[in-house]
Design an enzyme around this catalytic site. Structure first.
Site, PDB file in Angstrom:
ATOM      1  N   ARG A 358      -5.650 -32.335 -13.599  1.00  0.00           N
ATOM      2  CA  ARG A 358      -6.177 -33.741 -13.352  1.00  0.00           C
ATOM      3  C   ARG A 358      -6.292 -33.879 -11.766  1.00  0.00           C
ATOM      4  NH1 ARG A 358      -3.258 -37.600 -13.899  1.00  0.00           N
ATOM      5  NH2 ARG A 358      -4.757 -38.933 -14.318  1.00  0.00           N
ATOM      6  N   CYS A 389      -7.491 -18.817  -7.961  1.00  0.00           N
ATOM      7  CA  CYS A 389      -8.694 -18.489  -6.810  1.00  0.00           C
ATOM      8  C   CYS A 389      -9.557 -19.587  -6.702  1.00  0.00           C
ATOM      9  CB  CYS A 389      -9.290 -17.209  -7.505  1.00  0.00           C
ATOM     10  SG  CYS A 389      -8.226 -15.919  -7.303  1.00  0.00           S
TER      11      CYS A 389
END
Ligand SMILES: Cc1ncc(COP(=O)(O)O)c(C=O)c1O
Length: 461
Positions: A358, A389
């Site tokens: 979110r 990453c």
């Protein structure tokens, strides 16, 4: 708005944090509105839920882990039930659904809104009475509709003309008369503290009110008679704090109700006002209590009905976030603490955007606290980031944590019950965390942790 592909926050440099975020007088203190009702710091300084310390939870279930305060969730169900007395409360399963939660909300007398075959299967497998299930979705497949009819779900919320045709054909074939509602796009969009009322509705959900599609859909269903049209439905958005969006939407949808009565002599007996009631993610948010919301919504509907000379229809609502959001916190372990000189301190935890998308997706704000101990150190502005990453992999953009936060500490992020586990992914092949329900000092695994074997089991190439 999104200037950098890593996310809206990537270029947001500065060590002061947002203006509303103030250094706390006591960095160990919890702001009650942000936490499940049975969370407190014990005498040993360790955060505990229903008397169970988070160190024990981490030792038994690992981290990251979603921790559900079961009595909190149940009490929020009851708050909605009693606050909205006489109104059917459909828990919006998209916020978070698993069998244990289905049972909890069923026991607390709620109905359930599902929007896919998978959610429906979960609900049915947990024994949710089908007549208390509502089925949403803008692209329900023939298979999903068939299953819903065979199960005898209580109502299907129609979202397109294609779906009307599909369901009508299925109902004819089976000789059944399913109860349906029409999802109306009322041209009101509400997010957080604001709402916009527009003339036309550029979105995939529902039938446009302004364009006349909603009236046409209602006439088609009524004239055909194969489906039983129970009422109109409108859902205007999420994380709403201001009832004025509901006021505009109720006015518009009841205007359509009056139009249908005038054209066909039928007063539809039900009305669904959707969900979207806001919760506190940070000290900035100040949500209304369900009984206050209920009073406001009832007043709005009654006055709009009086203006249109309509009987007040039987109401239903669909809160998801407001029931499960505040009942859960995510417990992480700190792996690294990096002071990026003169900019900010990055506290990396062992989860991230795979268990809470979110922040990256909606620029959402969260709070956090050092959970495994109390600290006597000064508050330090930190950014809690994940292990993925992706530089937009942020869990909590800005929070004051004690300056001595270190690897091995546990950090808890409240308000993660809604749209976190349900939107979790396996990005970077990170297995999704478990959900643990705690009640009366005892923890119970309700969704187990995914394993690398689970991931590899799908990889059949
Ligand atoms: C039709 C409908 N009802 C209810 C909800 C639940 O919203 P919330 O969890 O914000 O209450 C949603 C959320 O997207 C929705 O689309």
């Amino acid at each position: 708005m999104r200037a950098h592909e890593a996310g809206a926050l990537h270029g947001d440099i500065g060590s002061r944090g947002p203006a509303w975020l103030r250094p706390p007088a006591d960095v160990n203190a919890l702001v009650p509105a942000l936490w499940p009702r049975n969370v407190a710091r014990g005498g040993d300084g360790v955060l505990a839920v229903a008397g169970l310390g988070v160190r024990d939870i981490a030792a038994d279930f690992g981290t990251p882990v979603y921790v559900l305060d079961e009595d909190d969730l149940r009490s929020r169900c009851r708050d909605f039930r009693t606050g909205f007395d006489g109104v059917d409360v459909y828990y919006a399963g998209k916020a978070f659904l698993c069998r244990a939660v289905v049972r909890m909300i069923a026991e607390e007398g709620l109905h359930l809104d599902v929007c896919t075959g998978g959610e429906l299967a979960t609900a049915l497998s947990a024994g949710m009475p089908p007549e208390r299930i509502g089925f949403h979705g803008n692209n329900k497949s023939l298979r999903e509709l068939t299953r819903a009819l065979d199960a005898g779900v209580g109502r299907i919320i129609l979202d397109s003309f294609d779906e009307i045709d599909r369901l009508t054909a299925l109902a004819r074939e089976r000789g059944v008369r399913p109860r349906v509602m029409i999802r109306v796009t009322v041209g009101v969009e509400a997010h957080t503290h604001e709402f916009i009322a527009t003339a036309h509705e550029d979105q995939k959900f529902g039938f446009s009110l302004a364009g006349g599609a909603a009236a046409e859909a209602a006439f088609r269903v009524l004239d055909d008679g194969v489906l039983e049209l129970r009422g109109l439905h409108s859902h205007i958005g999420s994380q709403i704090f201001d009832a004025s969006g509901f006021e505009v939407s109720a006015r518009r949808v009841l205007g359509l109700q009056a139009q249908i009565r005038d054209a066909r002599g039928v007063e539809l007996p039900e009305l669904d006002l959707g969900g979207g009631f806001g919760i506190a993610y940070t000290t900035q948010d100040d949500p209304a209590a369900p009984q206050d919301l209920a009073k406001r919504l009832r007043r709005i509907v009654e006055s709009e009905c009086a203006a249109e000379r309509l009987a007040v229809p039987h109401l239903s609502i669909e809160p998801g976030r407001a029931i499960v959001g505040p009942a859960v916190f995510t417990l992480y372990e700190v792996g690294t603490v990096k002071d990026v000189d003169g900019i900010r301190t990055y506290v990396s935890v062992d989860g991230g955007m795979s268990d809470n998308i979110r922040t990256a997706l909606y620029d959402a704000s969260y709070s956090a606290t050092l959970a495994s101990r109390a600290s006597a150190a000064e508050p330090m502005l930190a950014r809690v980031v994940g292990k993925h990453c992706e530089s937009g992999d942020i869990v909590v953009k800005d929070e004051f944590l004690p300056a001595d936060v270190q690897p091995g500490d546990l950090v808890a992020v409240p308000g993660t019950g809604a749209y976190c586990r349900s939107m979790a992914s396996n990005y970077n092949h990170v297995p999704r965390p478990p959900v643990v329900a705690v009640r009366d000092g005892r923890a119970r695994l309700i969704v187990r942790r995914e394993t690398e074997e689970d991931l590899l089991a799908l990889d059949v190439g």
